[in-house]
Every structure is written in C-alpha cells, then in structure tokens.
Scaffold this motif. Structure first.
Motif, PDB file in Angstrom:
ATOM      1  N   ALA A  73     -19.697  -0.577  -1.872  1.00 48.30           N
ATOM      2  CA  ALA A  73     -18.845   0.190  -2.750  1.00 48.30           C
ATOM      3  C   ALA A  73     -17.666   0.496  -2.021  1.00 48.30           C
ATOM      4  O   ALA A  73     -16.653   0.507  -2.326  1.00 48.30           O
ATOM      5  CB  ALA A  73     -19.671   1.413  -3.665  1.00 48.30           C
ATOM      6  N   PHE A  74     -17.916   1.216  -0.893  1.00 46.65           N
ATOM      7  CA  PHE A  74     -16.720   1.812   0.100  1.00 46.65           C
ATOM      8  C   PHE A  74     -16.058   0.675   0.547  1.00 46.65           C
ATOM      9  O   PHE A  74     -14.807   0.497   0.784  1.00 46.65           O
ATOM     10  CB  PHE A  74     -17.447   2.612   1.389  1.00 46.65           C
ATOM     11  N   ASP A  75     -16.777  -0.505   0.865  1.00 49.30           N
ATOM     12  CA  ASP A  75     -16.156  -1.673   1.486  1.00 49.30           C
ATOM     13  C   ASP A  75     -15.305  -2.351   0.466  1.00 49.30           C
ATOM     14  O   ASP A  75     -14.060  -2.790   0.880  1.00 49.30           O
ATOM     15  CB  ASP A  75     -17.022  -2.601   1.895  1.00 49.30           C
ATOM     16  N   LEU A  76     -15.777  -2.261  -0.750  1.00 50.63           N
ATOM     17  CA  LEU A  76     -14.972  -2.970  -2.029  1.00 50.63           C
ATOM     18  C   LEU A  76     -13.557  -2.174  -2.392  1.00 50.63           C
ATOM     19  O   LEU A  76     -12.506  -2.689  -2.496  1.00 50.63           O
ATOM     20  CB  LEU A  76     -15.755  -3.154  -3.057  1.00 50.63           C
ATOM     21  N   GLU A  77     -13.910  -0.748  -2.209  1.00 54.21           N
ATOM     22  CA  GLU A  77     -12.655   0.025  -2.281  1.00 54.21           C
ATOM     23  C   GLU A  77     -11.727  -0.050  -1.356  1.00 54.21           C
ATOM     24  O   GLU A  77     -10.435  -0.144  -1.602  1.00 54.21           O
ATOM     25  CB  GLU A  77     -13.220   1.640  -2.478  1.00 54.21           C
ATOM     26  N   GLN A  78     -11.993  -0.197   0.102  1.00 57.24           N
ATOM     27  CA  GLN A  78     -11.160  -0.339   1.121  1.00 57.24           C
ATOM     28  C   GLN A  78     -10.572  -1.724   0.816  1.00 57.24           C
ATOM     29  O   GLN A  78      -9.333  -1.664   1.063  1.00 57.24           O
ATOM     30  CB  GLN A  78     -11.815  -0.202   2.461  1.00 57.24           C
ATOM     31  N   SER A  79     -11.153  -2.809   0.436  1.00 61.76           N
ATOM     32  CA  SER A  79     -10.736  -4.259   0.351  1.00 61.76           C
ATOM     33  C   SER A  79      -9.571  -3.904  -0.791  1.00 61.76           C
ATOM     34  O   SER A  79      -8.442  -4.862  -0.541  1.00 61.76           O
ATOM     35  CB  SER A  79     -11.567  -5.028  -0.022  1.00 61.76           C
ATOM     36  N   PHE A  80      -9.876  -3.426  -1.855  1.00 66.64           N
ATOM     37  CA  PHE A  80      -9.034  -3.345  -3.038  1.00 66.64           C
ATOM     38  C   PHE A  80      -7.559  -2.605  -2.657  1.00 66.64           C
ATOM     39  O   PHE A  80      -6.576  -3.055  -3.034  1.00 66.64           O
ATOM     40  CB  PHE A  80      -9.701  -2.751  -4.106  1.00 66.64           C
TER      41      PHE A  80
ATOM     42  N   ILE B  34      -3.968  -4.054  -2.734  1.00 62.90           N
ATOM     43  CA  ILE B  34      -2.774  -3.769  -3.335  1.00 62.90           C
ATOM     44  C   ILE B  34      -1.731  -3.362  -2.592  1.00 62.90           C
ATOM     45  O   ILE B  34      -0.495  -3.579  -3.037  1.00 62.90           O
ATOM     46  CB  ILE B  34      -3.316  -2.624  -4.227  1.00 62.90           C
ATOM     47  N   SER B  35      -1.926  -2.440  -1.382  1.00 61.75           N
ATOM     48  CA  SER B  35      -0.921  -2.324  -0.577  1.00 61.75           C
ATOM     49  C   SER B  35      -0.229  -3.386   0.250  1.00 61.75           C
ATOM     50  O   SER B  35       1.116  -3.488   0.409  1.00 61.75           O
ATOM     51  CB  SER B  35      -1.447  -1.450   0.653  1.00 61.75           C
ATOM     52  N   GLY B  36      -0.933  -4.729   0.314  1.00 59.38           N
ATOM     53  CA  GLY B  36      -0.395  -5.685   0.705  1.00 59.38           C
ATOM     54  C   GLY B  36       0.524  -6.568  -0.025  1.00 59.38           C
ATOM     55  O   GLY B  36       1.460  -7.363   0.563  1.00 59.38           O
ATOM     56  N   LEU B  37       0.347  -6.190  -1.540  1.00 55.54           N
ATOM     57  CA  LEU B  37       1.311  -7.007  -2.400  1.00 55.54           C
ATOM     58  C   LEU B  37       2.734  -6.556  -2.424  1.00 55.54           C
ATOM     59  O   LEU B  37       3.541  -7.103  -2.782  1.00 55.54           O
ATOM     60  CB  LEU B  37       0.613  -6.841  -3.671  1.00 55.54           C
ATOM     61  N   ALA B  38       2.711  -5.149  -1.968  1.00 56.92           N
ATOM     62  CA  ALA B  38       4.010  -4.569  -1.837  1.00 56.92           C
ATOM     63  C   ALA B  38       4.971  -5.212  -1.216  1.00 56.92           C
ATOM     64  O   ALA B  38       4.782  -5.539   0.048  1.00 56.92           O
ATOM     65  CB  ALA B  38       4.086  -2.988  -1.714  1.00 56.92           C
ATOM     66  N   PRO B  39       6.322  -5.259  -1.190  1.00 60.44           N
ATOM     67  CA  PRO B  39       7.253  -6.035  -0.593  1.00 60.44           C
ATOM     68  C   PRO B  39       7.614  -5.059   0.649  1.00 60.44           C
ATOM     69  O   PRO B  39       7.449  -3.757   0.685  1.00 60.44           O
ATOM     70  CB  PRO B  39       8.603  -5.962  -1.427  1.00 60.44           C
TER      71      PRO B  39
ATOM     72  N   ASN C 190       3.826 -12.834  -2.586  1.00 55.17           N
ATOM     73  CA  ASN C 190       2.422 -12.385  -2.117  1.00 55.17           C
ATOM     74  C   ASN C 190       1.461 -12.397  -2.985  1.00 55.17           C
ATOM     75  O   ASN C 190       0.036 -12.609  -2.807  1.00 55.17           O
ATOM     76  CB  ASN C 190       2.668 -10.636  -1.751  1.00 55.17           C
ATOM     77  N   VAL C 191       1.971 -12.230  -4.314  1.00 55.78           N
ATOM     78  CA  VAL C 191       0.603 -12.638  -5.574  1.00 55.78           C
ATOM     79  C   VAL C 191       0.372 -13.833  -5.448  1.00 55.78           C
ATOM     80  O   VAL C 191      -1.020 -14.124  -5.614  1.00 55.78           O
ATOM     81  CB  VAL C 191       1.457 -11.986  -6.659  1.00 55.78           C
ATOM     82  N   SER C 192       1.175 -14.904  -5.212  1.00 54.59           N
ATOM     83  CA  SER C 192       0.731 -16.324  -5.329  1.00 54.59           C
ATOM     84  C   SER C 192      -0.189 -16.545  -4.200  1.00 54.59           C
ATOM     85  O   SER C 192      -1.153 -17.376  -4.188  1.00 54.59           O
ATOM     86  CB  SER C 192       1.943 -16.970  -5.402  1.00 54.59           C
ATOM     87  N   GLU C 193       0.304 -16.080  -2.978  1.00 57.19           N
ATOM     88  CA  GLU C 193      -0.810 -16.225  -1.877  1.00 57.19           C
ATOM     89  C   GLU C 193      -2.109 -15.538  -2.139  1.00 57.19           C
ATOM     90  O   GLU C 193      -3.122 -16.074  -1.635  1.00 57.19           O
ATOM     91  CB  GLU C 193      -0.108 -15.353  -0.406  1.00 57.19           C
ATOM     92  N   LEU C 194      -2.219 -14.340  -2.770  1.00 59.57           N
ATOM     93  CA  LEU C 194      -3.464 -13.843  -2.975  1.00 59.57           C
ATOM     94  C   LEU C 194      -4.237 -14.589  -4.021  1.00 59.57           C
ATOM     95  O   LEU C 194      -5.628 -14.968  -3.942  1.00 59.57           O
ATOM     96  CB  LEU C 194      -3.237 -12.218  -3.362  1.00 59.57           C
TER      97      LEU C 194
END
Length: 263
Positions: free
Chosen positions: A128-135, A139-144, A200-204
């Motif tokens: 659960a902690f790994d999933l939260e950290q990944s999420f 999300i922070s990586g999608l920001a410009p 960024n969204v398209s790459e994800l």
C-alpha cells in the motif's frame, strides 16, 4: 573525746598518703612477654588447657594420599556399562504433565499463526505504501516544468469550458455525438492550451499500454490512421488552397482584362 576526734581527722590524710606512696614506689618487675612458667597461684578454670599441649604441625596426623588412577584404554572406557542391578524406574505422565504439553502445543500453534498473520499485514502495508508513493510521484510527474512557463489553473478552466461547449452543441444529437463531441473539443483544447501536460499524460498512457500488447498495437494503428488522415487533410487543404488561389488569380486577371477593354 575531743582530742581523739581531732587526732582521727589529722591521721586519716596521713594514712592515705602513706598507702599511695607505698604503692607507687614499691619495686615491681614488668614482663614484656608472657612468663614461661606458672606464676599465678590461682587454679585455672579449665585444667585440660594447661595439661594438654596445643597441636602443632608435627603432632597433627598426615593427610591421606590420593589413590593412583588406574590407566584405562579407550576401548574399555567406551564399552564400560553401569553395574547397577537396580531396575529402571519408568515415570508415568501425570494429568498435569499432559496439560502442560497441550498448553505448550497450543502456544506454539498460536505463535506460528500470529507470525504468519503479522508477515501478511506487513507485506500488505508495504504494498500500500509503495502504491501510494508511485501514485503521488506519477501525479507530480504530470505537472509541467517551471521552465516551460505553462500554468495548469487557467488552462484546465479553458479545457472544461471547451468540453461544456461541445456538450451544449451536441445536446440534441444522438448518444454517440453527445459523447464524442465534448471529448474531442476538450482534448483539442488541452493539446492547444496545455501541450506539455498533455505530452506527459500521453507518455504515461503509452507506458501502461505497452504492458498490454494488443492495446498497444491498436493504439499504434489508430495513431497511424489519425496521422495519415491529418496528413491527407493537410495535403487536400493545400490543394484546395492552391485551386482557390488559382481561381482568384484567374478571376482577377479576367476582371483586369475586362476593365482594360472597357476603357
């Protein structure tokens, strides 16, 4: 009578002084060590202490010598068996011993399963902690990036307005158009207003699509079709533009020639 009393009063101090002087100045012998013989006429309380001499190292009996150990060979020391003729006593288990064994087995069983449960809970929490950290990192990586100068807040509002406009335009149409029009207008506005974020969204999305080969292949085919359609649309637009320009040029030349003839 008076003379006798006077004589007794004067004689008493003189008598005391004479006794003290005789005791102080009487010759006596002081021994630095205890005398060897008996100089006291009194009989001691314990006669045996004076009759029996004290034991010394000469009078004490010698300690017994330990018996020499007999040499034994390894074979005899290994084969030697106890020579006791008493029969072995078999101890019967009491109810208390049986209860203790039952309690011990129950405690071991509970301890084993509690360890298994603890490991399962720890692994679940770790996932659960790994999933939260990944999420959060995703999300922070999608920001410009700040260097791009792109801002999310006004761009997101423009995208929402475009989607609402598409839904308003297609409100009287069928279900397919009412669903596709807002999405098309919103995606177009997003690519126009927020190009870095959409990249960024398209790459994800492409990263997750690669995990499913069928979906990735379908996406590639659709992308190729869209790109081909866009290219053909650009080509036809250029051809139409050229034709329009040629038509406009012909019309202009015709008008100019007509004007010249009229003059």
């Amino acid at each position: 009578m008076a003379a006798r009393l006077l004589f007794q009063r004067r004689a008493a101090p003189l008598t005391a002084a004479v006794l003290v002087g005789s005791i102080a100045f009487s010759p006596s012998l002081a021994h630095a060590e205890a005398p060897n013989g008996r100089q006291f006429p009194r009989k001691p309380i314990y006669d045996d202490d004076l009759d029996d001499p004290l034991p010394t190292s000469k009078t004490l009996p010698a300690p017994p010598k330990p018996a020499a150990a007999e040499p034994t060979t390894p074979s005899t020391s290994l084969i030697t068996l106890p020579t006791t003729s008493e029969p072995a006593v078999i101890k019967k288990e009491t109810p208390t011993d049986l209860l203790a064994q039952r309690i011990r087995s129950a405690r071991l069983y509970l301890y084993h399963h509690s360890c298994i449960l603890e490991d399962a809970v720890n692994s679940s929490l770790s996932r659960a902690f790994d999933l939260e950290q990944s999420f959060t990192s995703t999300i922070s990586g999608l920001a410009p990036d700040r260097a791009s100068g792109e801002k999310l807040m006004p761009g997101a509002i423009y995208v929402l307005v475009a989607g609402m406009a598409g839904s308003i335009v297609a409100r009287n149409r069928n279900v397919l158009l009412r669903t596709a029009t807002p999405l098309a207008l919103g995606i177009t506005a997003a690519w126009t207003v927020l190009p870095v974020t959409m990249t960024n969204v398209s790459e994800l999305l492409w990263y997750y699509e690669k995990k499913v080969p069928a979906v990735a292949e379908a996406h590639l085919q659709v992308r190729e079709g869209v790109e081909k359609g866009v290219y053909m649309a650009k080509v036809h637009a250029e051809l139409a533009q050229r034709k329009i320009e040629e038509g406009v040029r012909e019309v202009r030349e015709g008008l100019e020639g007509w004007v010249r003839k009229g003059k």
